[in-house]
Design a protein around this motif. Structure first.
Motif, short mmCIF file in Angstrom:
data_model
loop_
_atom_site.label_atom_id
_atom_site.label_comp_id
_atom_site.label_asym_id
_atom_site.label_seq_id
_atom_site.Cartn_x
_atom_site.Cartn_y
_atom_site.Cartn_z
N PRO A 140 -25.68 15.62 18.20
CA PRO A 140 -26.43 17.03 18.29
C PRO A 140 -26.35 17.57 16.93
N GLN A 141 -27.41 18.48 16.79
CA GLN A 141 -27.77 19.04 15.51
C GLN A 141 -26.88 20.41 15.27
N LEU A 142 -26.61 21.09 16.36
CA LEU A 142 -25.87 22.53 16.33
C LEU A 142 -24.88 22.59 17.08
N TYR A 199 -15.92 31.03 11.08
CA TYR A 199 -15.95 30.83 9.78
C TYR A 199 -17.53 30.71 9.14
N ILE A 200 -18.42 30.09 9.84
CA ILE A 200 -19.54 29.98 9.56
C ILE A 200 -20.31 31.20 9.42
N GLN A 201 -20.19 31.77 10.56
CA GLN A 201 -20.73 33.25 10.70
C GLN A 201 -20.53 33.96 9.60
N ALA A 202 -19.02 34.04 9.17
CA ALA A 202 -18.62 34.92 8.22
C ALA A 202 -19.17 34.35 6.79
N ALA A 203 -19.25 33.18 6.39
CA ALA A 203 -19.73 32.67 5.41
C ALA A 203 -21.06 33.25 4.97
N LEU A 204 -22.07 33.16 6.23
CA LEU A 204 -23.24 33.42 6.10
C LEU A 204 -23.59 34.92 5.86
N LYS A 205 -22.69 35.83 6.46
CA LYS A 205 -22.71 37.33 6.42
C LYS A 205 -22.38 37.60 4.77
N ARG A 206 -21.57 36.90 4.28
CA ARG A 206 -21.15 37.12 2.81
C ARG A 206 -22.14 36.40 1.80
N SER A 207 -22.96 35.61 2.37
CA SER A 207 -23.76 34.80 1.36
C SER A 207 -22.89 33.86 0.72
N GLU A 208 -21.98 33.35 1.02
CA GLU A 208 -21.04 32.54 0.47
C GLU A 208 -20.73 31.21 0.65
N VAL A 221 -23.59 18.84 11.64
CA VAL A 221 -23.64 20.21 12.55
C VAL A 221 -23.37 21.36 11.44
N ILE A 222 -22.21 21.28 10.91
CA ILE A 222 -21.93 22.12 9.94
C ILE A 222 -23.12 22.65 9.06
N GLY A 226 -27.65 25.92 7.31
CA GLY A 226 -28.84 25.79 6.49
C GLY A 226 -28.79 25.11 4.90
N VAL A 227 -27.94 24.22 4.92
CA VAL A 227 -27.94 23.76 3.60
C VAL A 227 -27.87 22.25 3.55
N LYS A 228 -28.01 21.71 2.35
CA LYS A 228 -28.16 20.39 2.00
C LYS A 228 -26.69 19.53 2.09
N ILE A 229 -26.66 18.10 2.69
CA ILE A 229 -25.48 17.60 2.62
C ILE A 229 -25.69 16.45 1.84
N GLN A 230 -24.44 16.07 0.99
CA GLN A 230 -24.40 14.73 0.46
C GLN A 230 -23.29 13.91 1.09
#
Length: 334
Positions: free
Chosen positions: A24-26, A43-52, A73-74, A79-83
């Motif tokens: 799954p993707q989301l 935690y993801i929504q909070a990080a997005l709201k704070r742009s952190e 999925v995270i 919406g970021v790149k993953i290594q």
């Protein structure tokens, strides 16, 4: 014909071929692990709201439960790149620095088997996680010189089957910890149906339930068995997966009604026939059946313990009354 081992420490080529389509993707599409999923959503929504950058995440639990999938999925949710890398692959601090140098602000570094990181690399990781910089020494002797690298804020996601092997300093630097649990049968049924849809093959309710029951609470095993049953259905049936095809295929593969495979039964019968049901040490048991200790401890024992076939005691492993009944042995006291 050699029997396929469904619990394996090695990834299969076919797994890799179907990995992208089955994952799954989301979060909304991720089945199971409700507690971890609900907490991560916050935690993801909070990080997005704070742009952190999201706080560092440790995913731990038995193999095959979706730790790598959840990391991907995270990344998609943020919406970021993953290594991606693994503990054994990062041998030197320079290897770690080369990976970190590819990250932009907010990106994710995913390290599988993080408990197998060399100590020298782990110590470099402390400052990278906490203060976003790395200090290393390049060169040797009189030509050596310290180098200071500033890093953008990033998220480390570590995955491990052996959380107890992580050092305390490393474990303390993870702000988010998610324990991956074995899946319920209902969730596994949904996963089997979704995978069958991806494979463009019809599967009936009884067949999907049978696969879910026998998949040891593990999505990876459910998907492997689905592929094997699909092969039998296409060769010996009408191409769709029915309960008769499923039971016939699993009988050939020697996967019993509780999901035990030949090695599971070898472990249990060895404990009964050679050691009177135990107690027996894990090293002795591994030597007797010709497997390494890590394979037994990581791949097989957790499920056998969780299902009540084995008990861990201070003197060693012991089988339970359930084991005698399931394998049709007379009870020890009789």
């Amino acid at each position: 014909m050699d029997q396929e081992r469904f619990v394996s420490s090695e990834s299969l080529t076919e797994d890799e071929q179907h990995l992208t389509t089955l994952r799954p993707q989301l979060l909304k599409d991720y089945i199971g692990q409700a507690k971890a999923k609900n907490e991560l959503s916050v935690y993801i929504q909070a990080a997005l709201k704070r742009s952190e950058a999201l706080d560092h995440v440790l995913l731990y639990g038995p193999p095959g439960l979706g730790k790598t999938t959840l990391a991907l999925v995270i990344a998609n949710e943020l919406g970021v790149k993953i290594q991606t890398s693994s503990g054994p692959a990062i041998e030197r601090p320079g290897d770690l620095l080369a990976i970190l140098n590819e990250l932009n602000a907010g990106d994710i570094l995913f390290i599988d088997e993080i408990h197998r990181l060399p100590r020298i690399v782990e110590e470099v990781l402390y400052s990278a996680m906490e203060d976003y910089y790395v200090d290393i020494v390049i060169g040797q002797g009189s030509t050596s010189q310290p180098i200071h690298f500033e890093l953008p804020p990033f998220t480390l996601i570590g995955a491990t089957t052996r959380a107890g092997m992580l050092s305390q300093p490393l474990r303390d630097r993870f702000g988010i910890m998610a324990h991956m649990q074995y899946y319920e049968v209902e969730d596994l049924e949904m996963i089997v149906k979704r995978s069958a849809k991806v494979f463009q093959i019809a599967i009936d309710e009884q067949a999907s339930h049978e696969l879910a029951v026998r998949s040891r609470g593990t999505p990876r095993i459910a998907n492997r068995m689905l592929r094997r049953v699909r092969d039998f259905a296409q060769v010996h049936g009408d191409g769709n997966i029915h309960i008769k095809d499923t039971r016939g295929a699993l009988e050939v593969l020697q996967i019993d009604g509780l999901g035990l495979d030949p090695l599971d039964r070898k472990i249990l019968t060895t404990m009964i026939e050679f050691y009177g049901g135990g107690p027996v040490g894990i090293a002795t048991l591994a030597a007797n059946i010709g497997e390494d200790i890590i394979t037994l401890e990581d791949m097989y024992e957790p499920y056998l313990v969780q299902q009540g076939f084995i008990q861990r005691t201070p003197r060693g492993r012991m089988v339970t009354e359930l084991t005698y009944r399931h394998l049709n042995y007379p009870l020890k006291d009789q």
